[in-house]
Every structure is written in structure tokens, then in C-alpha cells.
Write an enzyme that holds these catalytic residues in place. Sequence first.
Site, PDB file in Angstrom:
ATOM      1  N   ARG A 189     -24.005  16.087  -7.029  1.00 45.16           N
ATOM      2  CA  ARG A 189     -23.078  16.989  -7.739  1.00 45.16           C
ATOM      3  C   ARG A 189     -23.826  18.048  -8.520  1.00 45.16           C
ATOM      4  O   ARG A 189     -23.309  19.141  -8.745  1.00 45.16           O
ATOM      5  CB  ARG A 189     -22.205  16.176  -8.714  1.00 45.16           C
ATOM      6  CG  ARG A 189     -21.157  15.323  -8.042  1.00 45.16           C
ATOM      7  CD  ARG A 189     -20.587  14.297  -8.998  1.00 45.16           C
ATOM      8  NE  ARG A 189     -21.631  13.375  -9.445  1.00 45.16           N
ATOM      9  CZ  ARG A 189     -21.408  12.243 -10.075  1.00 45.16           C
ATOM     10  NH1 ARG A 189     -20.168  11.897 -10.381  1.00 45.16           N
ATOM     11  NH2 ARG A 189     -22.393  11.464 -10.434  1.00 45.16           N
ATOM     12  N   LYS A 192     -24.592  -1.080 -14.473  1.00 46.58           N
ATOM     13  CA  LYS A 192     -23.186  -0.717 -14.620  1.00 46.58           C
ATOM     14  C   LYS A 192     -22.297  -1.959 -14.664  1.00 46.58           C
ATOM     15  O   LYS A 192     -22.511  -2.902 -13.902  1.00 46.58           O
ATOM     16  CB  LYS A 192     -22.746   0.174 -13.439  1.00 46.58           C
ATOM     17  CG  LYS A 192     -23.382   1.551 -13.456  1.00 46.58           C
ATOM     18  CD  LYS A 192     -22.832   2.420 -12.337  1.00 46.58           C
ATOM     19  CE  LYS A 192     -23.469   3.806 -12.370  1.00 46.58           C
ATOM     20  NZ  LYS A 192     -23.075   4.628 -11.212  1.00 46.58           N
ATOM     21  N   SER A 206     -16.547   8.158 -10.972  1.00 49.47           N
ATOM     22  CA  SER A 206     -15.765   6.937 -11.215  1.00 49.47           C
ATOM     23  C   SER A 206     -15.707   6.647 -12.712  1.00 49.47           C
ATOM     24  O   SER A 206     -14.663   6.273 -13.248  1.00 49.47           O
ATOM     25  CB  SER A 206     -16.406   5.744 -10.499  1.00 49.47           C
ATOM     26  OG  SER A 206     -16.537   5.992  -9.130  1.00 49.47           O
ATOM     27  N   HIS A 246     -16.327  10.851  -3.514  1.00 44.42           N
ATOM     28  CA  HIS A 246     -16.987   9.925  -2.582  1.00 44.42           C
ATOM     29  C   HIS A 246     -16.423  10.101  -1.178  1.00 44.42           C
ATOM     30  O   HIS A 246     -17.166  10.140  -0.190  1.00 44.42           O
ATOM     31  CB  HIS A 246     -16.726   8.463  -2.992  1.00 44.42           C
ATOM     32  CG  HIS A 246     -17.396   8.011  -4.244  1.00 44.42           C
ATOM     33  ND1 HIS A 246     -16.713   7.346  -5.251  1.00 44.42           N
ATOM     34  CD2 HIS A 246     -18.680   8.101  -4.670  1.00 44.42           C
ATOM     35  CE1 HIS A 246     -17.553   7.037  -6.229  1.00 44.42           C
ATOM     36  NE2 HIS A 246     -18.755   7.491  -5.907  1.00 44.42           N
TER      37      HIS A 246
END
Length: 160
Positions: free
Chosen positions: A91, A42, A128, A18
Site C-alpha cells: 500500500r 497480532k 484489517s 486483500h
Amino acid sequence: MPTRAVCPGSFDPVTLGHLDIITRSAASFDEVVVLITHNPHKHGMFTAEERAQLVTEATTHLPNVSVDTWTGLLVDYTQREGIDVIVKGLRSSLDYEYELPMAHMNKRLCGIDTFFLLTEQHYGHISSTLCKEVARYGGDVSSMLPEPVAQAMNAKLSEE
Ligand code: PNS
């Protein structure tokens, strides 16, 4: 007119991947707001306030970066705050598939464009979610996180 960008995300917690995207955004846009945004899919390790504090600590060296939190629609924030563009990191093609409909939806809702930055290759496997999982099983993720974040994660895990 200065260009204002927003980097939205859960940031639970912010990783070096990040931070790379935030740093490169700060070099390309006049102002960058890192926005801790609610993702209903989440469940977090850190509260929104804790995440914001960790991003603030990790970005003190970037004078044109600020941090904010938001629980509503992203486009409501961008319109309220006069944000010009959204910036996201990619990514892999999996991120692309996840991000594409959100970028189109945000464009449709208020006309805002999403700029995509390709993640540096050596951060491409960092998330994360994986950092939390590896750390929960005792693995060392300190090289993937800003120093204050690694400390905060250790402290959080010792409370669990
Ligand atoms: O880091 P994440 O969890 O992948 O980020 C996703 C996030 C938080 C940017 C996305 O869920 C979001 O924008 N949430 C705010 C609510 C919203 O605007 N939802 C519609 C998205 S098109």
C-alpha cells in the site's frame, strides 16, 4: 509447469484490498493459495478457521484460488506444497519497509522470490486492523469488506 503462488497473511479478516491482490494474482499465476498464517505479533478477532471460511466465501468466483491455514514457517509450507512464488500487496512505503526483510529472509531460507503488487489507490488506506477499530466504535466499514465478512464482523462485535 504451472506456476503456483501463495498469498500469505493474517487476513483477520480479509478486506476488499486483500481481495484485489488475490484477484490480480489469480489472473497472473496458474494457481493461488491464500494462506492464513500465524503472526505472533497480532491478536486476532477471528479464529484461523473462521478467517479461512471467510476467504473461501469471498473467492468462490475464482476457480484457481484455494485457501489453507498454517502455523509454521512460511518457507516450510512453500517447500512442502511446491509453491513457486510468494505474492504480497504494497500500500505504501511503510508496507515496503515491513515486507522487505521478510522477502529477503524467505529468499535466504529457501530461494523463493516474493512478487509485490501495488494496491489499487482506492484501497490504499484499508487494513484489517483499521476496519476492526472503526467497526468497534460503531463506524460503517461495510464498503471496505466483502459482504459475508461485513456480516461476520457485525455478528462478532455483537458478541463482545
Ligand atoms: O498479514 P500479515 O500479518 O502482515 O502477514 C505476515 C505473515 C503472516 C505473512 C508473516 O508473519 C509470516 O510469514 N508468518 C509465518 C511465520 C514465518 O515464516 N515467519 C518468518 C517470516 S520471514
